[in-house]
Enzyme design. Sequence first.
Site: not given
Ligand code: PGA
Length: 253
Positions: A176, A100, A9, A170, A98, A216, A11, A238
């Site tokens: 993140g 976010e 992802n 998640e 998601h 993460s 983003k 990330g």
């Molecule tokens: P992250 O994000 O691996 O940076 O924690 C995961 C996601 O939001 O899908």
Amino acid sequence: MRKKIVAGNWKMNKDLHSGRVLTSEISNMVADEVKPDVQVIICAPYIHLTSLGAIIEGRNNIAIGAQNLHQEVSGAYTGEISASMLQSIGINYAIIGHSERREYFGESDALISKKIDQAFENNITPIYCCGETLDIREADNHFAVVNKQISDALFHLSEDQIKQVIIAYEPVWAIGTGKTATAEQAQEMHKNIREHLSNKYSKAAADAISILYGGSCKPDNAKEIFAGADVDGGLIGGASLKSRDFVDICKSF
Ligand code: PGA
């Protein structure tokens, strides 16, 4: 046997040039190094999808996906992208719901369920995201909250449809932040999700659904997390922006 899947992802990251370079690197490394039974999906910004699709064309186990789609068929929704538009450029996967999107764009499970329907109408496999915030986990409500997210967004689907959904668990506190769920926390939640699906549908349906962990996830913890009996891969933020890290995660089964 359900599918092993690693989805990236991106983003709101990468301009077209750097996105193309990253996709070429990942595509070549996946062909050389990743087992053919692992499905790799790169979920990139909308405007890059066609260009990135051309880079992976003809490759078997790698696909390009979207990070969202709109819940309506078409019309006066300035700035939005419909599921049929995505289908018309060859997109077969989309992240939906998601955290976010829930947090910054006010998406509820009622709205998300409409997006899931649009995905199905247009032969797009939804990667449905669920997960609890830290206060919910600390109050020990995480199983109930995640089960309700899944019921509200997905339980109107038929058994045939639910089997096609990819679920990404998640925990919001792990996204993140560098804090991952432990392998035990991931496995116990994935097992809970599968039981919830089994109670509503059937064991056969629940056993067919790939449940990914996200939050993460990195090359140095992916192996331990993916070893969980109910963990079928990951949704990677990330670490999906670096080809070596992302492909190492794809090799962590
Ligand atoms: P992250 O994000 O691996 O940076 O924690 C995961 C996601 O939001 O899908």
